[in-house]
Design a protein around this motif. Structure first.
Motif, short mmCIF file in Angstrom:
data_model
loop_
_atom_site.label_atom_id
_atom_site.label_comp_id
_atom_site.label_asym_id
_atom_site.label_seq_id
_atom_site.Cartn_x
_atom_site.Cartn_y
_atom_site.Cartn_z
N TYR A 122 0.85 -1.19 0.00
CA TYR A 122 0.00 0.00 0.00
C TYR A 122 0.88 1.24 0.00
N SER A 123 0.24 2.35 -0.34
CA SER A 123 0.96 3.61 -0.31
C SER A 123 0.04 4.71 0.22
N LEU A 124 0.65 5.68 0.85
CA LEU A 124 -0.05 6.84 1.39
C LEU A 124 -0.10 7.91 0.30
N PHE A 125 -1.25 8.57 0.18
CA PHE A 125 -1.37 9.65 -0.79
C PHE A 125 -2.40 10.65 -0.29
N LYS A 126 -2.42 11.81 -0.91
CA LYS A 126 -3.43 12.83 -0.63
C LYS A 126 -4.44 12.80 -1.77
N TRP A 127 -5.68 12.69 -1.41
CA TRP A 127 -6.77 12.58 -2.38
C TRP A 127 -6.84 13.85 -3.23
N GLU A 128 -6.81 13.67 -4.54
CA GLU A 128 -6.91 14.78 -5.47
C GLU A 128 -8.13 14.67 -6.37
N GLY A 129 -8.84 13.55 -6.28
CA GLY A 129 -10.04 13.36 -7.09
C GLY A 129 -9.75 12.98 -8.53
N LYS A 130 -8.56 12.45 -8.79
CA LYS A 130 -8.17 12.04 -10.14
C LYS A 130 -8.95 10.79 -10.56
N TYR A 131 -8.98 10.57 -11.87
CA TYR A 131 -9.66 9.40 -12.41
C TYR A 131 -9.14 8.10 -11.78
N SER A 132 -7.81 7.96 -11.70
CA SER A 132 -7.23 6.73 -11.16
C SER A 132 -7.61 6.54 -9.69
N GLU A 133 -7.73 7.63 -8.94
CA GLU A 133 -8.14 7.54 -7.54
C GLU A 133 -9.60 7.11 -7.43
N LYS A 134 -10.44 7.69 -8.28
CA LYS A 134 -11.87 7.32 -8.27
C LYS A 134 -12.05 5.86 -8.66
N ARG A 135 -11.24 5.42 -9.62
CA ARG A 135 -11.28 4.03 -10.04
C ARG A 135 -10.86 3.10 -8.90
N SER A 136 -9.80 3.48 -8.18
CA SER A 136 -9.35 2.70 -7.03
C SER A 136 -10.41 2.66 -5.94
N LEU A 137 -11.10 3.77 -5.74
CA LEU A 137 -12.18 3.83 -4.76
C LEU A 137 -13.30 2.86 -5.15
N ALA A 138 -13.68 2.86 -6.40
CA ALA A 138 -14.75 1.97 -6.87
C ALA A 138 -14.37 0.50 -6.75
N LEU A 139 -13.07 0.21 -6.80
CA LEU A 139 -12.59 -1.18 -6.69
C LEU A 139 -12.23 -1.56 -5.25
N HIS A 140 -12.61 -0.72 -4.29
CA HIS A 140 -12.37 -0.98 -2.86
C HIS A 140 -10.87 -1.03 -2.53
N ARG A 141 -10.12 -0.13 -3.09
CA ARG A 141 -8.67 -0.11 -2.86
C ARG A 141 -8.22 1.09 -2.02
N VAL A 142 -9.15 1.95 -1.58
CA VAL A 142 -8.79 3.16 -0.82
C VAL A 142 -9.24 2.98 0.63
N TYR A 143 -8.31 3.24 1.56
CA TYR A 143 -8.54 2.99 2.98
C TYR A 143 -8.22 4.23 3.82
N PRO A 144 -8.98 4.43 4.89
CA PRO A 144 -8.81 5.65 5.68
C PRO A 144 -7.58 5.67 6.58
N THR A 145 -7.14 4.51 7.08
CA THR A 145 -6.03 4.48 8.02
C THR A 145 -5.01 3.40 7.63
#
Length: 146
Positions: free
Chosen positions: A29-52
């Protein structure tokens, strides 16, 4: 373990720190700051983004165990294809693209790493099937926790 997955369901605030889970046999995993990019939204839809960090570490452990317990169901390449063979990369390798392909070259250290990491597929369909299977497993585990 039951209920160990706690991914984000909705997009975080712009600039919010969160973690993205990279799916492979030895997930990381990697830490990042949410920017609302397409790749981030795609990762979110695939259950790949975690809060902690703790949440993403539990999810990584779940995925690692999933690869072990479902080895027969997964379709990643387990042996070296001939050089020049078209293969598909796990979507998490290059998240901005939807199942990119390459022509395998065993002399290329990156291609060797992809093969050893169970990140190469003989067909696009097998890649999609496996990523769907893992996404469904994450969903089921999330439901157990909520």
């Amino acid at each position: 373990m039951s209920g160990q997955v706690n991914y984000l369901v909705e997009a975080p605030e712009l600039g919010q720190e969160c973690y993205v889970l990279h799916i492979q046999q030895d997930p990381f995993y990697s830490l990042f700051k949410w920017e609302g990019k397409y790749s981030e939204k795609r990762s979110l839809a695939l259950h790949r983004v975690y809060p902690t960090k703790e949440d993403v570490e539990r999810a990584a452990e779940f995925v690692k165990n999933f690869y072990i317990s479902h080895k027969e169901q997964l379709n990643y390449l387990t042996s070296k294809p001939e050089s020049g063979t078209k293969v598909w990369l796990d979507m998490d390798v290059i998240p901005a693209f939807d199942s990119p392909s390459i022509y395998f070259d065993y002399r290329d250290p990156f291609h060797q790493r992809l093969l050893k990491g169970c990140e190469l597929y003989g067909t696009r369909e097998n890649l999609i099937k496996d990523m769907s299977l893992i996404t469904e497993a994450l969903e089921e585990e999330y439901k157990k926790a909520h």
